[in-house]
Design a protein around this motif. Structure first.
Motif, PDB file in Angstrom:
ATOM      1  N   ALA A 108       0.818  -1.210   0.000  1.00 18.83           N
ATOM      2  CA  ALA A 108       0.000   0.000   0.000  1.00 18.83           C
ATOM      3  C   ALA A 108       0.856   1.266   0.000  1.00 18.83           C
ATOM      4  N   PHE A 109       1.991   1.248   0.686  1.00 16.61           N
ATOM      5  CA  PHE A 109       2.817   2.443   0.807  1.00 16.61           C
ATOM      6  C   PHE A 109       4.064   2.414  -0.074  1.00 16.61           C
ATOM      7  N   ALA A 110       4.121   1.512  -1.012  1.00 12.38           N
ATOM      8  CA  ALA A 110       5.283   1.419  -1.903  1.00 12.38           C
ATOM      9  C   ALA A 110       5.269   2.577  -2.902  1.00 12.38           C
ATOM     10  N   ASP A 111       6.453   3.037  -3.281  1.00 14.08           N
ATOM     11  CA  ASP A 111       6.569   4.086  -4.284  1.00 14.08           C
ATOM     12  C   ASP A 111       6.284   3.498  -5.657  1.00 14.08           C
ATOM     13  N   PRO A 112       5.636   4.258  -6.533  1.00 11.81           N
ATOM     14  CA  PRO A 112       5.401   3.750  -7.888  1.00 11.81           C
ATOM     15  C   PRO A 112       6.709   3.635  -8.654  1.00 11.81           C
ATOM     16  N   VAL A 113       6.758   2.702  -9.576  1.00 13.26           N
ATOM     17  CA  VAL A 113       7.953   2.497 -10.377  1.00 13.26           C
ATOM     18  C   VAL A 113       8.058   3.645 -11.373  1.00 13.26           C
ATOM     19  N   SER A 114       9.221   4.297 -11.379  1.00 11.32           N
ATOM     20  CA  SER A 114       9.387   5.409 -12.312  1.00 11.32           C
ATOM     21  C   SER A 114       9.943   4.886 -13.623  1.00 11.32           C
ATOM     22  N   ALA A 115       9.402   5.383 -14.704  1.00 14.09           N
ATOM     23  CA  ALA A 115       9.849   4.967 -16.027  1.00 14.09           C
ATOM     24  C   ALA A 115      11.176   5.638 -16.340  1.00 14.09           C
ATOM     25  N   ALA A 116      12.018   4.915 -17.046  1.00 14.39           N
ATOM     26  CA  ALA A 116      13.355   5.408 -17.333  1.00 14.39           C
ATOM     27  C   ALA A 116      13.365   6.270 -18.585  1.00 14.39           C
ATOM     28  N   LYS A 117      13.985   7.436 -18.462  1.00  8.51           N
ATOM     29  CA  LYS A 117      14.253   8.281 -19.619  1.00  8.51           C
ATOM     30  C   LYS A 117      15.743   8.184 -19.881  1.00  8.51           C
ATOM     31  N   TYR A 118      16.111   8.284 -21.134  1.00 12.39           N
ATOM     32  CA  TYR A 118      17.523   8.254 -21.486  1.00 12.39           C
ATOM     33  C   TYR A 118      18.109   9.641 -21.281  1.00 12.39           C
ATOM     34  N   GLY A 176      17.309  11.931 -19.431  1.00 20.20           N
ATOM     35  CA  GLY A 176      16.293  12.955 -19.278  1.00 20.20           C
ATOM     36  C   GLY A 176      15.778  13.558 -20.571  1.00 20.20           C
ATOM     37  N   LYS A 177      16.050  12.935 -21.700  1.00 18.03           N
ATOM     38  CA  LYS A 177      15.626  13.479 -22.991  1.00 18.03           C
ATOM     39  C   LYS A 177      14.134  13.250 -23.222  1.00 18.03           C
ATOM     40  N   LYS A 178      13.494  14.244 -23.846  1.00 18.61           N
ATOM     41  CA  LYS A 178      12.073  14.128 -24.185  1.00 18.61           C
ATOM     42  C   LYS A 178      11.861  13.385 -25.494  1.00 18.61           C
ATOM     43  N   SER A 179      12.894  13.340 -26.347  1.00 24.54           N
ATOM     44  CA  SER A 179      12.768  12.624 -27.612  1.00 24.54           C
ATOM     45  C   SER A 179      14.146  12.172 -28.086  1.00 24.54           C
ATOM     46  N   ILE A 180      14.142  11.112 -28.890  1.00 24.36           N
ATOM     47  CA  ILE A 180      15.360  10.631 -29.532  1.00 24.36           C
ATOM     48  C   ILE A 180      15.044  10.371 -31.005  1.00 24.36           C
ATOM     49  N   THR A 181      16.073  10.393 -31.841  1.00 22.80           N
ATOM     50  CA  THR A 181      15.889  10.163 -33.271  1.00 22.80           C
ATOM     51  C   THR A 181      16.502   8.822 -33.648  1.00 22.80           C
ATOM     52  N   VAL A 182      15.722   7.986 -34.312  1.00 21.03           N
ATOM     53  CA  VAL A 182      16.170   6.660 -34.743  1.00 21.03           C
ATOM     54  C   VAL A 182      16.240   6.649 -36.268  1.00 21.03           C
ATOM     55  N   THR A 183      17.379   6.191 -36.808  1.00 23.58           N
ATOM     56  CA  THR A 183      17.572   6.072 -38.251  1.00 23.58           C
ATOM     57  C   THR A 183      17.249   4.646 -38.675  1.00 23.58           C
ATOM     58  N   VAL A 184      16.276   4.502 -39.565  1.00 24.75           N
ATOM     59  CA  VAL A 184      15.836   3.189 -40.035  1.00 24.75           C
ATOM     60  C   VAL A 184      16.264   3.028 -41.486  1.00 24.75           C
ATOM     61  N   TYR A 238       2.354   2.942 -19.931  1.00 25.19           N
ATOM     62  CA  TYR A 238       2.851   1.573 -20.123  1.00 25.19           C
ATOM     63  C   TYR A 238       4.313   1.433 -19.702  1.00 25.19           C
ATOM     64  N   GLY A 239       4.700   2.054 -18.603  1.00 26.85           N
ATOM     65  CA  GLY A 239       6.054   1.894 -18.094  1.00 26.85           C
ATOM     66  C   GLY A 239       7.064   2.841 -18.711  1.00 26.85           C
ATOM     67  N   GLY A 240       6.667   3.664 -19.634  1.00 27.56           N
ATOM     68  CA  GLY A 240       7.546   4.653 -20.241  1.00 27.56           C
ATOM     69  C   GLY A 240       8.301   4.108 -21.428  1.00 27.56           C
ATOM     70  N   SER A 241       8.158   4.781 -22.553  1.00 29.40           N
ATOM     71  CA  SER A 241       8.878   4.367 -23.750  1.00 29.40           C
ATOM     72  C   SER A 241       8.912   5.534 -24.722  1.00 29.40           C
ATOM     73  N   TYR A 242       9.801   5.440 -25.678  1.00 24.68           N
ATOM     74  CA  TYR A 242       9.868   6.397 -26.770  1.00 24.68           C
ATOM     75  C   TYR A 242       9.168   5.762 -27.971  1.00 24.68           C
ATOM     76  N   SER A 243       8.229   6.478 -28.563  1.00 27.00           N
ATOM     77  CA  SER A 243       7.483   5.948 -29.696  1.00 27.00           C
ATOM     78  C   SER A 243       7.430   6.985 -30.804  1.00 27.00           C
ATOM     79  N   GLY A 244       7.544   6.483 -32.037  1.00 25.18           N
ATOM     80  CA  GLY A 244       7.469   7.378 -33.175  1.00 25.18           C
ATOM     81  C   GLY A 244       6.939   6.665 -34.400  1.00 25.18           C
ATOM     82  N   LYS A 245       6.328   7.448 -35.295  1.00 24.04           N
ATOM     83  CA  LYS A 245       5.776   6.886 -36.520  1.00 24.04           C
ATOM     84  C   LYS A 245       5.983   7.890 -37.640  1.00 24.04           C
ATOM     85  N   LYS A 246       6.405   7.382 -38.788  1.00 24.50           N
ATOM     86  CA  LYS A 246       6.567   8.221 -39.962  1.00 24.50           C
ATOM     87  C   LYS A 246       6.176   7.388 -41.165  1.00 24.50           C
TER      88      LYS A 246
END
Length: 120
Positions: free
Chosen positions: A24-34, A36-44, A61-69
């Motif tokens: 009941a008193f446990a801290d929530p799991v914090s999602a990891a940022k790389y 502290g960046k708000k965005s990253i660029t992936v070359t496909v 959903y636990g924190g993730s970076y998502s992108g669509k182009k």
């Protein structure tokens, strides 16, 4: 009831109450940022075509970076420390039209350059 049964019931009750309070008193799991960046660029790279996709941080959903182009989708997330296989940064890229995919694991930092292939 004998004395041993009473002691066992009391110890079990204390254990159950302690576990309930700790959850009941446990801290929530914090999602990891790389870093502290708000965005990253992936070359496909898809055959001869190269596409840069900007992935924004989403805390759900636990924190993730998502992108669509266009027809390309990229997800980057940090795996759990308990898992020996997925410990680190997981990068998944997909082409929704040709069904090409790529899964890469970076132990210290996210993989930002991926090459799509067919998986049968």
């Amino acid at each position: 009831m004998n004395k041993l049964t009473k002691i066992t019931i009391v110890v079990l009750a204390i254990f159950v109450i302690g576990m309930s309070i700790s959850v009941a008193f446990a801290d929530p799991v914090s999602a990891a940022k790389y870093k502290g960046k708000k965005s990253i660029t992936v070359t496909v790279k898809d055959g001869k075509k190269t596409v840069k996709i900007k992935c924004k941080y989403k805390s759900g959903y636990g924190g993730s970076y998502s992108g669509k182009k266009g027809k390309y989708i990229v997800d980057v997330w940090k795996g759990p420390k308990q898992s020996p296989i997925y410990n680190g940064w997981n990068t998944v890229a997909k082409n929704t039209k040709t069904h090409k995919v790529c899964n890469k694991l970076g132990h210290k930092k996210p993989v930002t350059k991926v090459k799509l292939r067919y998986y049968y």
